[in-house]
Design a protein around this motif. Sequence first.
Motif, mmCIF file in Angstrom:
data_model
loop_
_atom_site.group_PDB
_atom_site.id
_atom_site.type_symbol
_atom_site.label_atom_id
_atom_site.label_comp_id
_atom_site.label_asym_id
_atom_site.label_seq_id
_atom_site.Cartn_x
_atom_site.Cartn_y
_atom_site.Cartn_z
ATOM 1 N N THR A 1 0.814 -1.226 0.000
ATOM 2 C CA THR A 1 0.000 0.000 0.000
ATOM 3 C C THR A 1 0.846 1.275 0.000
ATOM 4 O OG1 THR A 1 -0.102 -0.080 2.432
ATOM 5 C CG2 THR A 1 -1.884 -1.148 1.202
ATOM 6 N N HIS B 1 -5.787 4.916 -4.109
ATOM 7 C CA HIS B 1 -6.414 4.903 -2.781
ATOM 8 C C HIS B 1 -7.836 4.369 -2.855
ATOM 9 C CE1 HIS B 1 -7.050 6.008 1.405
ATOM 10 N NE2 HIS B 1 -8.193 6.577 1.042
ATOM 11 N N GLY C 1 -6.815 1.316 -1.170
ATOM 12 C CA GLY C 1 -6.448 2.039 0.036
ATOM 13 C C GLY C 1 -4.967 2.346 0.121
ATOM 14 N N CYS D 1 -1.232 4.483 -0.995
ATOM 15 C CA CYS D 1 -0.740 5.861 -1.041
ATOM 16 C C CYS D 1 0.577 5.913 -1.820
ATOM 17 C CB CYS D 1 -0.505 6.427 0.359
ATOM 18 S SG CYS D 1 -1.959 6.377 1.429
ATOM 19 N N CYS E 1 -2.030 6.612 4.599
ATOM 20 C CA CYS E 1 -1.407 5.331 4.946
ATOM 21 C C CYS E 1 -0.391 5.468 6.074
ATOM 22 C CB CYS E 1 -0.713 4.736 3.717
ATOM 23 S SG CYS E 1 -1.810 4.451 2.332
#
Length: 860
Positions: free
Chosen positions: A216, A240, A244, A246, A551
């Motif tokens: 992520t 995102h 989810g 970054c 994140c």
Amino acid sequence: MYTFNTCFYLIKKKIILLLSSSSIDLSCKLGRQFHLNGLHMSGDVILGGLFEVHFTSVFPELTFTSEPTKITCQGFDPLGFRHAMTMAFAIHEINENPNLLPNLTLGYSLYDNCATLVVGFSAAMSLFNGQDEEFLLQEDCSGRPPVLGIVGDPFSTFTIAASDVISLFRLPMVSYYATCLCLSDRKRFPSFFRTIPSDAFQVHAMLQILKRFGWTWVGLLFSDDDYGHHVAQSFQSELHHSIGGCLAYLEMLPWGENPVELKRIVGLMKKSTARVVIVFAHQIHMIHLLEEVVNQNVTGLQWMASEAWTSANVFETHRFMPYLGGTLGIAIRRGEIPGLRDFLLQIRPHGTIDSENSMVKQFWEHTFQCRFAPPPVEWMEAGGALCTGEEDLQTVETAFLDVSNLRPEYNIYKAVYALVYALDEMLRCEPGRGPFSEHSCASLQQLEPWQLMYYLEKVNFTTSFGDQVSFDKNGDALPIYDVMNWVWLPDGKIEVQNVGFFKKTTLNGEELVIDQDKIFWNFNKQLPQSVCSESCPPGTRIVRRKGQPLCCFDCVPCSEGKISNQTDFWSSRQNDHCVPKKIEFLSYHEPLGICLTAASLLGTFICSIVFAIFTYHRSTPVVRANNSELSFLILVSLKLCFLCSLLFIGQPQLWTCQLRHAVFGISFVLCVSCILVKTMVVLAVFKSSKPGGGANLKWFGSVQQRGTVLGLTCVQAIVCTVWIISASPTPYANTRYHNDKIIYECVVGSTTGFAVLLGYISLLAIISFLLAFLARNLPDNFNEAKFITFSMLIFCAVWVAFVPAYVNSPGKYADAVEVFAILASSFGLLVALFGPKCYIILLKPEKNTRKAIMGRDIKR
């Protein structure tokens, strides 16, 4: 329509093309010629091709003189040359095929774009206008273009520049490597097609791989061109939202050598905590970037490669593998082209394939490290060898002859065949049955490019490798990618192996399949981790870091008297510890689900029994009365109604959510429309029995009845299709009703779609009821209307009661109410419509006669 042999002045991207004409001799003269690196073969019809055979070029300052512009290309790319030769092979193969373009010889004009925009655009314009210094015009300025279609360009930016002009004249352009999403804009690029998926699908593939491995926190590098800018924008906006994730950094790679900027970018990568680096760029960008990565010795990164450089052999060296080992990437689909290697071995600088062409000689000099006479002085002074042209290609180890991993080549092969199949179909057109004005056909002598484009849009064929080739409304081909992994073998060899695939499935779904056991990781053979912050352990809570992405957060202890909450847990009755939340849905294993399932199967079984009875007694008057075909169709639709209720039972999945209302809606409309047609026939028969009423029956023959049922059912099918495509129902974990439960249910997606579906069924049912009600007092020999009235009364009563019950039922009970409504209305229709008939057939056979059915001699 536009024609080609016209004179115009064009200035585009610093390229000046000047054509002059004389009104006396009706001729056009080429004001300037570009000396391009090319490969040519004459033929009755010529196809053009644009390829990257050199990495770069030296382009002199342009002047407004008539002197030819000399372009010097540098950095020979043998794989780029193989791309060009793949197109040449495809055309040679087609010329030898008696079933394709018989009595017609294909030729080609292939140009090198030298990885430079001005060269690529010049090459495209040379194909577009031809290289003849002067040509005569027809009196009506008609005539076919120098080439009928162009395969290429591999670069999105070059393709955009060329297609902006070429699309004005509807000349088909089929790219094998340009992936920019912008090229799917049919208004701007109406004649552009491609045999490679667009960047939109490439972004989805990358995101799904990140999601699979839990990465992520990533860095993103992209090239400074249309390809890089569009794909970076798409990736950044979906990262995102989809997983989810970054971005730790977002950097643009410069064109050419820019050591200061590259040093800054690599330094940023070295300092970042993100272990995953995604690069959407071309080979030329990666070469310069990796040189700086090696200089700064930046190890420990998990690289993810876009399709533009995943399979590039230039990086598979012992110098780069300590840094690139374990790289994951997506690659365009691999294919096989039988006979290609033998064709490549036939290449000779003095052979049959355009022997005097500079491109072939450049390949020969690069492969054998020699120079043809007269060689440069500095070459001879350095002791360089002279080329004889008799060297044997099989004696050298070169990637050029390795045809085990054909990817861009396979796309080129498909692009050539797409154009040829379109041309072949066009030439097979029968006069008077053509698709153009007054059913005319296209003529090869007076061909307009848009005519070929018409057939290209409809092309559909299967390659010898088994892949289907066709184009959607945007000119895009079927999207599918292979997932690749860079492996450093124990013996020191380097291999790029296939570890999975990512493809589009039916109903706009996507499927990622990866064999994780086959993946080579460059991190002590372990899956790397790339997150900004680890998940907070029990007893702590998340605190966002100010000014940093979502994140990135810190974990701080919970306040006194509180514990960290997780959505999948709830407190125990004693409030002293956490227990998993209960999961609730209408299950096959609970009493309610079992009862509904049993009722559904019972209804299906009864329908089958009735169907068998009617089939056995199909010649009797009771069965044959009022169109037995509709009776059988009603039984089939009722069986589907009973079975569709099973889609509402069990844990909701995407496919069950999408199908449950669609199957339910179409099945009931089929049933009700048959009943409606039966009612209309009853009324028509009654009116026809009156003096002068015989004309009414001509509108209610068997064909009209079938057509009415089909038409009414198709309306519901269209409603369901639009609903699923625009706002598809999806499974949803609902925690709003109960804090201690997770209720799995299907969200309808579009309330409007659901309302239209139910409203359409209701409309047909109400019309059927009203017509049957009006016909209830007809003479006894037409009394089937009474049964239809009763059945529609039951049907309407059930569904009127359904609405408030459904709205006020939470969770799984809403599904149970809908299943109950489906079963109750289905049983009502089955009993009301077929109960009396089965009673006569089985228990009162003496009434199953024509006289009894007609209401004569039967006492009541």
